[in-house]
Write a protein that holds these residues in place. Structure first.
Motif, PDB file in Angstrom:
ATOM      1  N   PRO A 323      69.403  15.811   0.842  1.00 31.25           N
ATOM      2  CA  PRO A 323      69.078  15.440   2.231  1.00 31.25           C
ATOM      3  C   PRO A 323      68.417  16.605   2.970  1.00 31.25           C
ATOM      4  CG  PRO A 323      71.348  14.845   1.689  1.00 31.25           C
ATOM      5  CD  PRO A 323      70.850  15.693   0.568  1.00 31.25           C
ATOM      6  N   THR A 324      67.586  16.280   3.907  1.00 32.75           N
ATOM      7  CA  THR A 324      66.910  17.341   4.670  1.00 32.75           C
ATOM      8  C   THR A 324      67.880  18.115   5.553  1.00 32.75           C
ATOM      9  OG1 THR A 324      66.336  15.685   6.338  1.00 32.75           O
ATOM     10  CG2 THR A 324      64.670  16.185   4.679  1.00 32.75           C
ATOM     11  N   SER A 325      69.069  17.581   5.786  1.00 29.28           N
ATOM     12  CA  SER A 325      70.065  18.312   6.585  1.00 29.28           C
ATOM     13  C   SER A 325      70.754  19.398   5.757  1.00 29.28           C
ATOM     14  CB  SER A 325      71.119  17.342   7.136  1.00 29.28           C
ATOM     15  OG  SER A 325      71.787  16.672   6.081  1.00 29.28           O
ATOM     16  N   TYR A 326      70.567  19.381   4.438  1.00 31.88           N
ATOM     17  CA  TYR A 326      71.125  20.409   3.559  1.00 31.88           C
ATOM     18  C   TYR A 326      70.119  21.556   3.433  1.00 31.88           C
ATOM     19  CZ  TYR A 326      74.714  17.231   1.528  1.00 31.88           C
ATOM     20  OH  TYR A 326      75.771  16.383   1.315  1.00 31.88           O
ATOM     21  N   LEU A 327      70.602  22.767   3.167  1.00 33.79           N
ATOM     22  CA  LEU A 327      69.708  23.866   2.845  1.00 33.79           C
ATOM     23  C   LEU A 327      69.031  23.552   1.514  1.00 33.79           C
ATOM     24  CD1 LEU A 327      68.716  26.754   3.504  1.00 33.79           C
ATOM     25  CD2 LEU A 327      70.597  27.615   2.093  1.00 33.79           C
ATOM     26  N   GLY A 328      67.699  23.453   1.547  1.00 33.26           N
ATOM     27  CA  GLY A 328      66.964  23.126   0.318  1.00 33.26           C
ATOM     28  C   GLY A 328      66.491  21.692   0.262  1.00 33.26           C
ATOM     29  N   GLY A 329      66.809  20.894   1.272  1.00 36.22           N
ATOM     30  CA  GLY A 329      66.336  19.517   1.300  1.00 36.22           C
ATOM     31  C   GLY A 329      64.830  19.477   1.558  1.00 36.22           C
ATOM     32  N   THR A 330      64.165  18.448   1.061  1.00 34.60           N
ATOM     33  CA  THR A 330      62.711  18.340   1.239  1.00 34.60           C
ATOM     34  C   THR A 330      62.298  16.873   1.230  1.00 34.60           C
ATOM     35  OG1 THR A 330      60.553  19.011   0.346  1.00 34.60           O
ATOM     36  CG2 THR A 330      62.264  18.470  -1.248  1.00 34.60           C
ATOM     37  N   THR A 331      61.113  16.622   1.801  1.00 37.53           N
ATOM     38  CA  THR A 331      60.511  15.285   1.693  1.00 37.53           C
ATOM     39  C   THR A 331      59.212  15.346   0.904  1.00 37.53           C
ATOM     40  OG1 THR A 331      59.382  15.585   3.810  1.00 37.53           O
ATOM     41  CG2 THR A 331      61.536  14.493   3.866  1.00 37.53           C
ATOM     42  N   ASP A 332      58.889  16.544   0.409  1.00 40.32           N
ATOM     43  CA  ASP A 332      57.645  16.751  -0.336  1.00 40.32           C
ATOM     44  C   ASP A 332      57.837  16.357  -1.802  1.00 40.32           C
ATOM     45  OD1 ASP A 332      55.145  17.489  -1.165  1.00 40.32           O
ATOM     46  OD2 ASP A 332      55.607  19.643  -1.228  1.00 40.32           O
ATOM     47  N   VAL A 333      57.994  15.052  -2.028  1.00 35.92           N
ATOM     48  CA  VAL A 333      58.248  14.529  -3.375  1.00 35.92           C
ATOM     49  C   VAL A 333      57.485  13.212  -3.527  1.00 35.92           C
ATOM     50  CG1 VAL A 333      60.558  15.543  -3.586  1.00 35.92           C
ATOM     51  CG2 VAL A 333      60.283  13.281  -2.530  1.00 35.92           C
ATOM     52  N   ARG A 472      60.860  17.633  -6.920  1.00 34.38           N
ATOM     53  CA  ARG A 472      59.602  16.937  -7.255  1.00 34.38           C
ATOM     54  C   ARG A 472      59.600  16.527  -8.724  1.00 34.38           C
ATOM     55  NH1 ARG A 472      57.458  20.612  -3.512  1.00 34.38           N
ATOM     56  NH2 ARG A 472      57.043  22.174  -5.090  1.00 34.38           N
ATOM     57  N   LYS A 473      60.109  17.402  -9.559  1.00 37.95           N
ATOM     58  CA  LYS A 473      60.150  17.105 -10.991  1.00 37.95           C
ATOM     59  C   LYS A 473      61.067  15.906 -11.277  1.00 37.95           C
ATOM     60  CE  LYS A 473      59.462  18.111 -15.403  1.00 37.95           C
ATOM     61  NZ  LYS A 473      58.218  17.628 -16.027  1.00 37.95           N
ATOM     62  N   ILE A 474      62.198  15.859 -10.601  1.00 36.73           N
ATOM     63  CA  ILE A 474      63.135  14.729 -10.776  1.00 36.73           C
ATOM     64  C   ILE A 474      62.448  13.405 -10.434  1.00 36.73           C
ATOM     65  CG2 ILE A 474      65.222  13.651  -9.828  1.00 36.73           C
ATOM     66  CD1 ILE A 474      66.300  16.544  -9.444  1.00 36.73           C
ATOM     67  N   LEU A 475      61.718  13.419  -9.318  1.00 36.08           N
ATOM     68  CA  LEU A 475      61.054  12.168  -8.898  1.00 36.08           C
ATOM     69  C   LEU A 475      59.840  11.866  -9.759  1.00 36.08           C
ATOM     70  CD1 LEU A 475      61.977  10.298  -6.572  1.00 36.08           C
ATOM     71  CD2 LEU A 475      62.995  12.550  -6.485  1.00 36.08           C
ATOM     72  N   GLU A 476      59.094  12.870 -10.171  1.00 36.10           N
ATOM     73  CA  GLU A 476      57.948  12.628 -11.064  1.00 36.10           C
ATOM     74  C   GLU A 476      58.423  11.979 -12.366  1.00 36.10           C
ATOM     75  OE1 GLU A 476      55.337  16.482  -9.515  1.00 36.10           O
ATOM     76  OE2 GLU A 476      56.253  16.477 -11.520  1.00 36.10           O
ATOM     77  N   ASP A 477      59.540  12.451 -12.884  1.00 31.77           N
ATOM     78  CA  ASP A 477      60.073  11.898 -14.136  1.00 31.77           C
ATOM     79  C   ASP A 477      60.874  10.622 -13.897  1.00 31.77           C
ATOM     80  OD1 ASP A 477      58.906  13.939 -15.529  1.00 31.77           O
ATOM     81  OD2 ASP A 477      60.709  15.183 -15.623  1.00 31.77           O
ATOM     82  N   ALA A 478      61.083  10.286 -12.634  1.00 24.51           N
ATOM     83  CA  ALA A 478      61.753   9.033 -12.253  1.00 24.51           C
ATOM     84  C   ALA A 478      63.103   8.863 -12.961  1.00 24.51           C
ATOM     85  CB  ALA A 478      60.849   7.842 -12.498  1.00 24.51           C
ATOM     86  N   VAL A 479      63.892   9.916 -12.993  1.00 26.39           N
ATOM     87  CA  VAL A 479      65.221   9.792 -13.606  1.00 26.39           C
ATOM     88  C   VAL A 479      66.267   9.384 -12.565  1.00 26.39           C
ATOM     89  CG1 VAL A 479      64.716  11.397 -15.449  1.00 26.39           C
ATOM     90  CG2 VAL A 479      65.703  12.262 -13.320  1.00 26.39           C
ATOM     91  N   ALA A 480      65.880   9.426 -11.311  1.00 29.71           N
ATOM     92  CA  ALA A 480      66.773   8.997 -10.240  1.00 29.71           C
ATOM     93  C   ALA A 480      65.924   8.462  -9.092  1.00 29.71           C
ATOM     94  CB  ALA A 480      67.642  10.148  -9.763  1.00 29.71           C
ATOM     95  N   TYR A 481      66.551   7.627  -8.270  1.00 28.31           N
ATOM     96  CA  TYR A 481      65.840   7.100  -7.111  1.00 28.31           C
ATOM     97  C   TYR A 481      66.756   7.154  -5.894  1.00 28.31           C
ATOM     98  CZ  TYR A 481      62.835   4.270  -4.198  1.00 28.31           C
ATOM     99  OH  TYR A 481      62.034   3.848  -3.186  1.00 28.31           O
ATOM    100  N   PRO A 482      66.522   8.101  -4.977  1.00 26.44           N
ATOM    101  CA  PRO A 482      67.347   8.200  -3.763  1.00 26.44           C
ATOM    102  C   PRO A 482      67.096   7.001  -2.842  1.00 26.44           C
ATOM    103  CG  PRO A 482      66.082  10.210  -4.181  1.00 26.44           C
ATOM    104  CD  PRO A 482      65.495   9.146  -5.038  1.00 26.44           C
ATOM    105  N   LEU A 483      68.159   6.428  -2.325  1.00 28.86           N
ATOM    106  CA  LEU A 483      68.032   5.221  -1.504  1.00 28.86           C
ATOM    107  C   LEU A 483      68.123   5.521  -0.006  1.00 28.86           C
ATOM    108  CD1 LEU A 483      70.339   2.927  -3.655  1.00 28.86           C
ATOM    109  CD2 LEU A 483      67.852   2.739  -3.443  1.00 28.86           C
TER     110      LEU A 483
END
Length: 521
Positions: A323-333, A472-483
């Protein structure tokens, strides 16, 4: 003569009664809490992983440090069993100075540095803890004297205090009690130092905790807490409306919030940080071993539709694992915006143009079941038939750790930095079924180097860049999908004073503290 003495005594008794009337408006100092699960998994704090476990564990235990009640801001972490600490210049050696005179429940003696050493080593051991992976960087724990303990780390980690706070493996247990009882018995007979101690546990019914008169912060204001296990939402709500329950775990739905706000004498608490809802695609199960299929599932899901279904007051979008509220959260994926036609095209390219069927289990808990039913309906539109067997929540956690599901919905909150989620869900050492595996349900092993490099990085901006690259790598490889993120919802009688302002908690419930009380009528 006897009659005269009797009359005098009687008059004194009446006068005393007149001067010291029994307060007719006093309420029993008991809080009855209804939680949405059928039973606990474990109340050994190093094993408890469900919301029900957390609720029961928190009043019974302390840690070296703690979050300020009702606020998980890491900047506000404060002393708990430790009075203070110092840190070596390289950040690897931490020395904690303990409070004196803190007593364990039920005559198990004073808490000392030996208990702290035992507890942290227990938490770091996979045979005695579900959170051992969190302590990988801990090299050794040394007792310097009865009230001083020194921790040495192999490498710097993002937050030592976060590791040692009142959450997961940070809780301190009685060494003597664990050694006397053994690990299995301790799971349902825990001994801590908290304001309340276990009185009795009735499997699949309730758990009762009573006041610890020796609590080091002062005598708790409540006499007793009763945690009732009530997975059915209608039963919880009815018991709350009838006054049989004082605090009720609610449904994370707009309709439920709006309805309960209209019940006289009711306060509805909606609080953070919320839990992340993420689908983990098991890459070892066909056809999810094909990246085209995983990406198709991502394109077939509409976050907006899911959030509209759950409600505006309880949801926030989540587009990356952190989540963006965590240190290290991002939307650049990669976002995989809803596109059912693209999903169908990908499935056709994968040789699944006619659709396919997946079978799995889902928990009875509505926080999981209802979102998953929405996902089930959305996937059906692109030809994916998701068949689900509903089981108890504790059984669900057992089954997904046995790797039975092709898609795992996991709902969780973690210490608000990127490292815990990335480590526990995406590091190869966390793959379920491996010796130290916990929650890597996708069997992913492509970002170990990024996770470990970020952990060692001392420059915060460089650290955040490494965490973003991993996501970004997690989403590129589509191993998970955050809802999305869902906030917590509780209904509380207006005579229950929590004793603090609730903003956010990792305990996931309206937690009961030593100064929680029942207000008079």
């Amino acid at each position: 003569m006897r009659l005269r003495y009797f009359l005098v005594f009687f008059l004194v008794f009446l006068l005393a009664g007149a001067l010291c009337p029994v307060p007719s408006n006093a309420r029993e100092q008991v809080v009855r809490v209804a939680l949405k699960a059928s039973d606990i998994r474990s109340i050994d704090p190093h094993y408890g992983t469900t919301t029900l476990d957390y609720a029961c564990i928190d009043p019974m235990f302390n840690a070296l440090v703690r979050f300020k009640p009702g606020d998980i801001d890491p900047e506000k972490i404060e002393p708990d069993l430790a009075e203070g600490w110092n840190v070596s210049p390289d950040g690897l050696v931490w020395t904690f100075y303990l409070r004196r005179g803190v007593k364990f429940h039920k005559g198990y003696g004073e808490m000392t540095a030996e208990d702290v050493k035992f507890s942290l080593e227990k938490a770091a051991n996979k045979d005695s803890s579900g959170f051992a992976k969190d302590f990988d960087a801990l090299q050794k724990v040394e007792v310097l004297d009865r009230y001083t303990v020194r921790l040495t780390f192999k490498e710097k980690i993002p937050s030592v205090l976060g590791l040692l706070t009142d959450y997961h493996g940070g809780y301190i247990v009685s060494k003597k009690a664990v050694e006397e009882m053994g690990l299995e018995k301790f799971k349902t007979n825990p001994i801590g130092t908290g304001p309340f101690m276990l009185e009795e546990y009735f499997p699949k019914q309730k758990l009762i905790e009573v006041r610890n008169d020796d609590y080091f912060r002062g005598r708790p204001l409540l006499d007793r807490i009763e945690f009732w296990f009530m997975p059915d939402a209608s039963s919880r709500e009815m018991a709350f409306r009838k006054g049989e329950i004082d605090l009720c775990e609610g449904e994370r739905e707009q309709a439920w919030i709006d309805k309960m706000k209209k019940v006289p004498g009711t306060i509805v608490d909606v609080f953070g940080p919320g839990e992340t809802l993420t689908l983990h695609f098991n890459t070892t199960k066909k056809p999810l071993d094909d990246i085209r299929v995983r990406r198709a599932l991502a394109y077939a899901i509409s976050r907006d539709e899911l959030m509209e279904f759950l409600g505006k007051d309880v949801t926030e979008p989540l587009v990356s694992p952190i989540p963006t509220s965590y240190l290290g959260g991002t939307t650049d994926v990669p976002l995989y915006r809803y596109n059912p036609e693209k999903a169908k095209a990908l499935l056709k390219a994968a040789g699944l143009g006619k659709g396919f069927t997946l079978k799995e289990v889902i928990t009875e808990m509505s926080d999981y079941r209802r979102p998953m039913e929405q996902i089930q309906a959305q996937l059906r539109r692109v030809g994916v038939n998701l068949q689900m067997d509903v089981i108890t929540h504790s059984a669900y956690h057992q089954q997904i750790r046995k790797d039975v599901n092709p898609i795992v919905l996991y709902v969780c909150a973690r210490f608000p930095t990127a490292d815990p989620i990335l480590t526990q869900f995406y590091h190869s050492k966390s793959i379920v079924g491996t010796p130290r595996g916990i929650t890597n349900f996708s069997h992913y092993d492509k970002i170990d180097d990024l996770i470990e490099e970020a952990r060692r990085e001392t420059n915060v901006e460089k650290q955040k860049a490494l965490w973003a690259k991993a996501q970004r790598k997690i989403l590129e490889d589509a191993v998970a999908y955050p809802l999305c993120i869902t906030k917590f919802v509780f209904a509380r009688k207006d005579y229950v004073d929590l004793g603090y302002q609730m903003k956010s908690t990792l305990t996931l419930v309206d937690t009961i503290k030593f100064n929680t009380r029942i207000l008079e009528k």
